[in-house]
Design a protein around this motif. Structure first.
Motif, PDB file in Angstrom:
ATOM      1  N   THR A   1       0.815  -1.210   0.000  1.00  0.00           N
ATOM      2  CA  THR A   1       0.000   0.000   0.000  1.00  0.00           C
ATOM      3  C   THR A   1       0.850   1.262   0.000  1.00  0.00           C
ATOM      4  O   THR A   1       2.016   1.244   0.401  1.00  0.00           O
ATOM      5  N   SER A   2       0.242   2.332  -0.446  1.00  0.00           N
ATOM      6  CA  SER A   2       0.872   3.647  -0.428  1.00  0.00           C
ATOM      7  C   SER A   2      -0.235   4.696  -0.341  1.00  0.00           C
ATOM      8  O   SER A   2      -1.422   4.361  -0.466  1.00  0.00           O
ATOM      9  N   ILE A   3       0.176   5.925  -0.110  1.00  0.00           N
ATOM     10  CA  ILE A   3      -0.787   7.017  -0.134  1.00  0.00           C
ATOM     11  C   ILE A   3      -0.311   8.064  -1.137  1.00  0.00           C
ATOM     12  O   ILE A   3       0.881   8.155  -1.429  1.00  0.00           O
ATOM     13  N   SER A   4      -1.267   8.813  -1.666  1.00  0.00           N
ATOM     14  CA  SER A   4      -0.958   9.886  -2.601  1.00  0.00           C
ATOM     15  C   SER A   4      -2.049  10.936  -2.486  1.00  0.00           C
ATOM     16  O   SER A   4      -3.050  10.740  -1.793  1.00  0.00           O
ATOM     17  N   LEU A   5      -1.856  12.027  -3.183  1.00  0.00           N
ATOM     18  CA  LEU A   5      -2.861  13.073  -3.227  1.00  0.00           C
ATOM     19  C   LEU A   5      -3.964  12.634  -4.182  1.00  0.00           C
ATOM     20  O   LEU A   5      -3.676  12.187  -5.294  1.00  0.00           O
ATOM     21  N   HIS A   6      -5.217  12.737  -3.752  1.00  0.00           N
ATOM     22  CA  HIS A   6      -6.337  12.377  -4.615  1.00  0.00           C
ATOM     23  C   HIS A   6      -6.631  13.520  -5.577  1.00  0.00           C
ATOM     24  O   HIS A   6      -6.477  14.693  -5.217  1.00  0.00           O
ATOM     25  N   LYS A   7      -7.065  13.193  -6.774  1.00  0.00           N
ATOM     26  CA  LYS A   7      -7.282  14.230  -7.795  1.00  0.00           C
ATOM     27  C   LYS A   7      -8.346  15.244  -7.405  1.00  0.00           C
ATOM     28  O   LYS A   7      -8.361  16.362  -7.921  1.00  0.00           O
ATOM     29  N   PHE A   8      -9.252  14.888  -6.477  1.00  0.00           N
ATOM     30  CA  PHE A   8     -10.263  15.824  -5.995  1.00  0.00           C
ATOM     31  C   PHE A   8      -9.954  16.307  -4.588  1.00  0.00           C
ATOM     32  O   PHE A   8     -10.815  16.816  -3.889  1.00  0.00           O
ATOM     33  N   GLY A   9      -8.710  16.131  -4.159  1.00  0.00           N
ATOM     34  CA  GLY A   9      -8.274  16.580  -2.843  1.00  0.00           C
ATOM     35  C   GLY A   9      -8.353  15.482  -1.815  1.00  0.00           C
ATOM     36  O   GLY A   9      -9.096  14.519  -1.965  1.00  0.00           O
TER      37      GLY A   9
END
Length: 121
Positions: free
Chosen positions: A38-46
Motif C-alpha cells: 500500500t501507499s498514499i498519494s494526493l487524490h485528484k479531488f483533494g
C-alpha cells in the motif's frame, strides 16, 4: 485545481474546529500503510488517496468523508448493514461514502478500507 484548493480549505476548517480529527486521519493512514503493497498519494479531488499497487483502495477528504469503490453487491450489503452510505455524488455507482465524525468511526473506516483492500489482493 479548484477541488484541491477546496479540500485544503476543508483541512484548515478541521484544524480550527476539530483538530483531533487530524490525529484520527493520521491513525487511519498509518493503519493502511501497514498493509503490504500500500501507499498514499494526493487524490485528484483533494484529500488522501489510499493505493494498493497502482489501484485506488479509497480516498479520504479532509473533512472526514471517506469514499470507497465496491462492486454493487458488496455496496448493497454495506448499505443494508448500516456500515456505509450511498456515495454523496455517484449514487448509482459502486461507490460508498462514510463520514468519520467521531473517534469511534475509525473502526468502521478501517473495516471498510480493509474489505476493499482484501478484494484487491
Amino acid at each position: 485545481m479548484f477541488a484541491l484548493i477546496y479540500d485544503s480549505c476543508l483541512k484548515i476548517g478541521v484544524l480550527l474546529t476539530t483538530p483531533e480529527k487530524l490525529n484520527w486521519f493520521d491513525e487511519l493512514e498509518s493503519e493502511i500503510l501497514s498493509w503490504e503493497g500500500t501507499s498514499i498519494s494526493l487524490h485528484k479531488f483533494g484529500g488522501t488517496q489510499f493505493n494498493y499497487g497502482q489501484k485506488e483502495i479509497g480516498h479520504l477528504h479532509s473533512n472526514g468523508l471517506l469514499d470507497i469503490l465496491f462492486n454493487k453487491q458488496v455496496k448493497q450489503e454495506l448499505l443494508v448493514s448500516g456500515r456505509a452510505e450511498v456515495h454523496h455524488i455517484f449514487k448509482k455507482s459502486g461507490w460508498i461514502s462514510f463520514y468519520i465524525s467521531t473517534e469511534n468511526d475509525l473502526a468502521n473506516a478501517k473495516f471498510l478500507l480493509k474489505k476493499a483492500y482484501q478484494n484487491m489482493i
